[in-house]
Scaffold this motif. Structure first.
Motif, PDB file in Angstrom:
ATOM      1  N   UNK A 441       0.847  -1.190   0.000  1.00  0.00           N
ATOM      2  CA  UNK A 441       0.000   0.000   0.000  1.00  0.00           C
ATOM      3  C   UNK A 441       0.882   1.240   0.000  1.00  0.00           C
ATOM      4  N   UNK A 442       0.508   2.232  -0.810  1.00  0.00           N
ATOM      5  CA  UNK A 442       1.253   3.489  -0.914  1.00  0.00           C
ATOM      6  C   UNK A 442       0.338   4.631  -0.523  1.00  0.00           C
ATOM      7  N   UNK A 443       0.784   5.463   0.406  1.00  0.00           N
ATOM      8  CA  UNK A 443       0.045   6.659   0.811  1.00  0.00           C
ATOM      9  C   UNK A 443       0.957   7.870   0.681  1.00  0.00           C
ATOM     10  N   UNK A 444       0.345   9.007   0.412  1.00  0.00           N
ATOM     11  CA  UNK A 444       1.093  10.253   0.306  1.00  0.00           C
ATOM     12  C   UNK A 444       1.009  10.888  -1.061  1.00  0.00           C
ATOM     13  N   UNK A 445       0.672  10.076  -2.095  1.00  0.00           N
ATOM     14  CA  UNK A 445       0.535  10.575  -3.459  1.00  0.00           C
ATOM     15  C   UNK A 445      -0.196   9.514  -4.276  1.00  0.00           C
ATOM     16  N   UNK A 446      -0.876   9.915  -5.342  1.00  0.00           N
ATOM     17  CA  UNK A 446      -1.530   8.913  -6.197  1.00  0.00           C
ATOM     18  C   UNK A 446      -0.485   7.972  -6.799  1.00  0.00           C
ATOM     19  N   UNK A 447      -0.834   6.706  -6.922  1.00  0.00           N
ATOM     20  CA  UNK A 447       0.094   5.735  -7.482  1.00  0.00           C
ATOM     21  C   UNK A 447      -0.623   4.850  -8.486  1.00  0.00           C
ATOM     22  N   UNK A 448       0.171   4.191  -9.333  1.00  0.00           N
ATOM     23  CA  UNK A 448      -0.371   3.306 -10.356  1.00  0.00           C
ATOM     24  C   UNK A 448       0.618   2.178 -10.600  1.00  0.00           C
ATOM     25  N   UNK A 449       0.110   1.063 -11.162  1.00  0.00           N
ATOM     26  CA  UNK A 449       0.957  -0.096 -11.400  1.00  0.00           C
ATOM     27  C   UNK A 449       1.560  -0.083 -12.799  1.00  0.00           C
ATOM     28  N   UNK A 450       1.349   0.981 -13.539  1.00  0.00           N
ATOM     29  CA  UNK A 450       2.034   1.223 -14.803  1.00  0.00           C
ATOM     30  C   UNK A 450       2.322   2.716 -14.888  1.00  0.00           C
ATOM     31  N   UNK A 451       3.249   3.113 -15.744  1.00  0.00           N
ATOM     32  CA  UNK A 451       3.595   4.541 -15.791  1.00  0.00           C
ATOM     33  C   UNK A 451       2.423   5.394 -16.270  1.00  0.00           C
ATOM     34  N   UNK A 452       1.913   6.247 -15.388  1.00  0.00           N
ATOM     35  CA  UNK A 452       0.804   7.140 -15.703  1.00  0.00           C
ATOM     36  C   UNK A 452       1.163   8.558 -15.288  1.00  0.00           C
ATOM     37  N   UNK A 474       6.276  10.351 -11.647  1.00  0.00           N
ATOM     38  CA  UNK A 474       5.589  10.936 -12.795  1.00  0.00           C
ATOM     39  C   UNK A 474       4.525  11.930 -12.343  1.00  0.00           C
ATOM     40  N   UNK A 475       4.616  12.362 -11.081  1.00  0.00           N
ATOM     41  CA  UNK A 475       3.619  13.298 -10.547  1.00  0.00           C
ATOM     42  C   UNK A 475       3.577  14.597 -11.332  1.00  0.00           C
ATOM     43  N   UNK A 476       4.728  15.016 -11.836  1.00  0.00           N
ATOM     44  CA  UNK A 476       4.848  16.359 -12.401  1.00  0.00           C
ATOM     45  C   UNK A 476       4.606  16.418 -13.898  1.00  0.00           C
ATOM     46  N   UNK A 477       4.492  15.262 -14.564  1.00  0.00           N
ATOM     47  CA  UNK A 477       4.325  15.301 -16.014  1.00  0.00           C
ATOM     48  C   UNK A 477       2.843  15.254 -16.383  1.00  0.00           C
ATOM     49  N   UNK A 478       2.517  15.880 -17.505  1.00  0.00           N
ATOM     50  CA  UNK A 478       1.144  15.876 -18.005  1.00  0.00           C
ATOM     51  C   UNK A 478       1.010  15.009 -19.254  1.00  0.00           C
ATOM     52  N   UNK A 479       2.125  14.706 -19.901  1.00  0.00           N
ATOM     53  CA  UNK A 479       2.122  13.874 -21.108  1.00  0.00           C
ATOM     54  C   UNK A 479       2.872  12.584 -20.823  1.00  0.00           C
ATOM     55  N   UNK A 480       2.404  11.477 -21.394  1.00  0.00           N
ATOM     56  CA  UNK A 480       3.011  10.186 -21.148  1.00  0.00           C
ATOM     57  C   UNK A 480       3.931   9.739 -22.278  1.00  0.00           C
ATOM     58  N   UNK A 481       4.140  10.608 -23.285  1.00  0.00           N
ATOM     59  CA  UNK A 481       5.044  10.252 -24.376  1.00  0.00           C
ATOM     60  C   UNK A 481       6.492  10.315 -23.882  1.00  0.00           C
ATOM     61  N   UNK A 482       7.253   9.246 -24.144  1.00  0.00           N
ATOM     62  CA  UNK A 482       8.626   9.207 -23.658  1.00  0.00           C
ATOM     63  C   UNK A 482       9.569  10.046 -24.517  1.00  0.00           C
ATOM     64  N   UNK A 483       9.214  10.260 -25.771  1.00  0.00           N
ATOM     65  CA  UNK A 483      10.121  10.989 -26.667  1.00  0.00           C
ATOM     66  C   UNK A 483       9.692  12.442 -26.794  1.00  0.00           C
TER      67      UNK A 483
END
Length: 556
Positions: A441-452, A474-483
């Protein structure tokens, strides 16, 4: 501080090099500690007398196979030393492996007519532990590889020096990096193709496949005269001085027609060709084949190559696509081969006057996703270059803000390969966390089991050494594109509270931030869990990536 070699062989004595400022004089006490994961493996204090400018080697002895991190504390006994402090702490890593295939930290070279010294290249490769190197476009022709004259012009119009190529091969050998020559499996120049039409690959209209009207595609299938011709050229490349070959294809065609009109599936031809290379060149020659966009990993994954290498292109554009790609390949080969992704960072070339901090953060995030997934990343080369596209001479420079944090990440990749990419590292993320799962369990920030975007990516693996949790910011990014260049306002993570269901003997819990690349023991306690009690700890704020390691006191 960095090792004398990018990788050491079993039985070799490990030497660490210390660089001193020009005006560093007098005795310097160096307290050195070597760790295998979190465990102290060696400790000693040495005195370096009249520490010279440049690099001073310290013999650490012989180590068992594995990865190690080195922490050195320097204390100057001289008032004449000029540093920010007379006491400094340095960190690095090294590994001991029987072959580079066990941990292929792939680099590149492509400048073979430059004033760059072999020493500059050696220093960079040692610092980042790049132990296998692709010599990109070193050849005079794609159908006749070895240069016939000391100076020559390659098919793209670059003037190259055979002497410089050989000099770089030798420079890399000196530091334990294996030089591999680039070799396209099916490319000839126009004059050869015109003289040998029976060796070509054609579309259903009888037009020979080509790339940029310079390179014409040839038939590599069994029985083709081209196969015999190019295998002999490959043998000459090994005689020239390379220890192996990087076998390239262009991603197309998937099927083609031979000169007699019969159809050919390339996913059948490629593994047969790789195996023919192995038979012709021998077991001691390194082979890496480019499965462009993952094709055809299903057939070449278990062929006689030393690693599975994929050049990543759209539609694999998101961070999760990289993680899924590594997982798919590892499953296909049963962990028998390591996975290398060539994920070129195009924004470095396309975005002029980019914010260097944004460039650094975006690059670090890209490599972190690949490393956490259990892969290796072809990105670095020359004496500080970053690949931006498939034509390597167009590489870009490393921005200063990236150098030290990326180096720390490569230290982790080197020291902790057994926890990252080993065959017995098992991804259990989707069974341990998220949804109905409550083992972690993770508390303190939203989490996901894949990069979101907007979340902490939690990736969980089991190893023979213990449980490993990866937390990627990845809390600070708005786009999920790696390139892409992430110019969003950056924010580090807040403190993260973790609760881990645990039924095994337990002594300590360790956390490693990628910024520091050193395991730190953290405070933990037993707290109520959904079932019984769980390990409760707090992970301090971090920028890109943190690892949590819960070692097994013994394997139950």
């Amino acid at each position: 501080m960095y090792p004398a070699k990018s990788q050491f062989r079993p039985g070799e004595r490990v030497h660490i090099l210390l660089e001193a400022p020009d005006n560093c004089r007098g005795d310097t006490l160096v307290d050195i500690r070597v760790f295998h994961h979190h465990c102290l493996a060696e400790a000693r204090t040495v005195s370096v007398k009249q520490m010279p400018a440049g690099a001073e080697g310290i013999d650490l002895g012989v180590f068992a196979p594995g990865g190690y991190r080195v922490v050195a504390h320097l204390e100057s006994g001289s008032q004449s030393i000029t540093l920010k402090s007379r006491s400094i702490t340095l960190r690095s890593a090294f590994d001991v492996r029987a072959h580079w295939r066990e941990a292929p930290r792939y680099g590149f070279l492509c400048d073979f007519q430059s004033a760059k010294s072999g020493g500059e290249i050696q220093r960079f490769f040692r610092k980042f532990h790049l132990n296998v190197v692709q010599f990109y476009d070193w050849m005079e022709r794609h159908d006749a590889l070895v240069p016939k004259t000391p100076e020559f012009t390659d098919p793209m119009g670059r003037r190259l020096s055979a002497e410089e190529i050989l000099s770089r091969i030798e420079a890399l050998r000196e530091i334990g990096s294996a030089p591999l020559g680039y070799a396209a499996v099916y490319a000839s120049l126009a004059d050869y193709a015109s003289a040998h039409p029976e060796e070509g690959l054609y579309d259903n209209q009888g037009v020979q496949y080509s790339l940029i009207d310079i390179f014409y595609l040839m038939d590599i299938s069994e029985g083709s005269p081209w196969r015999n011709h190019i295998l002999e050229e490959f043998a000459r490349a090994i005689e020239f001085g390379f220890e192996g070959l990087h076998l390239d294809q262009y991603g197309y065609p998937k099927s083609a027609r031979r000169s007699d009109g019969s159809a050919l599936w390339l996913d059948d031809a490629y593994p047969s060709f790789i195996d023919a290379c192995r038979r012709r060149l021998g077991d001691g020659v390194g082979l890496i084949f480019n499965a462009v966009s993952g094709y055809p990993v299903h057939s070449v994954g278990r062929s006689a190559q030393d690693a599975v290498y994929v050049e990543v292109w759209p539609p694999m554009v998101r961070y999760r696509h990289l993680s899924e790609l590594v997982a798919r390949i590892r499953a296909a080969v049963g962990g028998s081969k390591k996975v290398i992704l060539a994920a070129y960072f195009q924004p470095l070339r396309e975005t002029k006057d980019a914010d260097p901090d944004a460039v650094a953060r975006s690059t670090l995030l890209l490599s972190a996703v690949i490393f956490v997934s259990g892969g290796y990343h072809l990105l670095l080369g020359e004496s500080g270059g970053i690949l931006t596209e498939a034509y390597y001479p167009d590489y870009g420079p490393m921005v200063p803000a990236l150098a030290e944090p990326l180096r720390a990440m490569y230290d982790i990749l080197t020291a902790d390969a057994e926890l990252l990419s080993a065959a017995d590292v098992i991804d259990v993320t989707w069974s341990f966390a998220g949804g109905i799962n409550d083992q972690i369990l993770v508390d303190g920030a939203p989490s996901a089991v894949e990069p979101e975007a907007g979340k902490i990516w939690l990736h969980v693996t089991t190893t023979p050494h213990g449980l490993v949790l990866h937390l990627v910011n990845l809390l600070w990014i708005m786009r999920e594109e790696w390139n892409c260049l992430h110019t969003e306002p950056f924010r580090a993570t807040p403190p993260l509270a973790l609760t881990i269901e645990w039924n095994h003997p337990l002594e300590d819990v360790w956390v490693q931030r990628a910024e520091e690349a050193v395991w730190q023991k953290v405070k933990w306690s037993w707290q109520p869990h959904v079932r019984g009690r769980g390990i409760h700890l707090t992970v301090a704020p971090f920028d890109v990536w943190s690892m949590v390691f819960v070692p097994y006191q013994r394997r139950d």
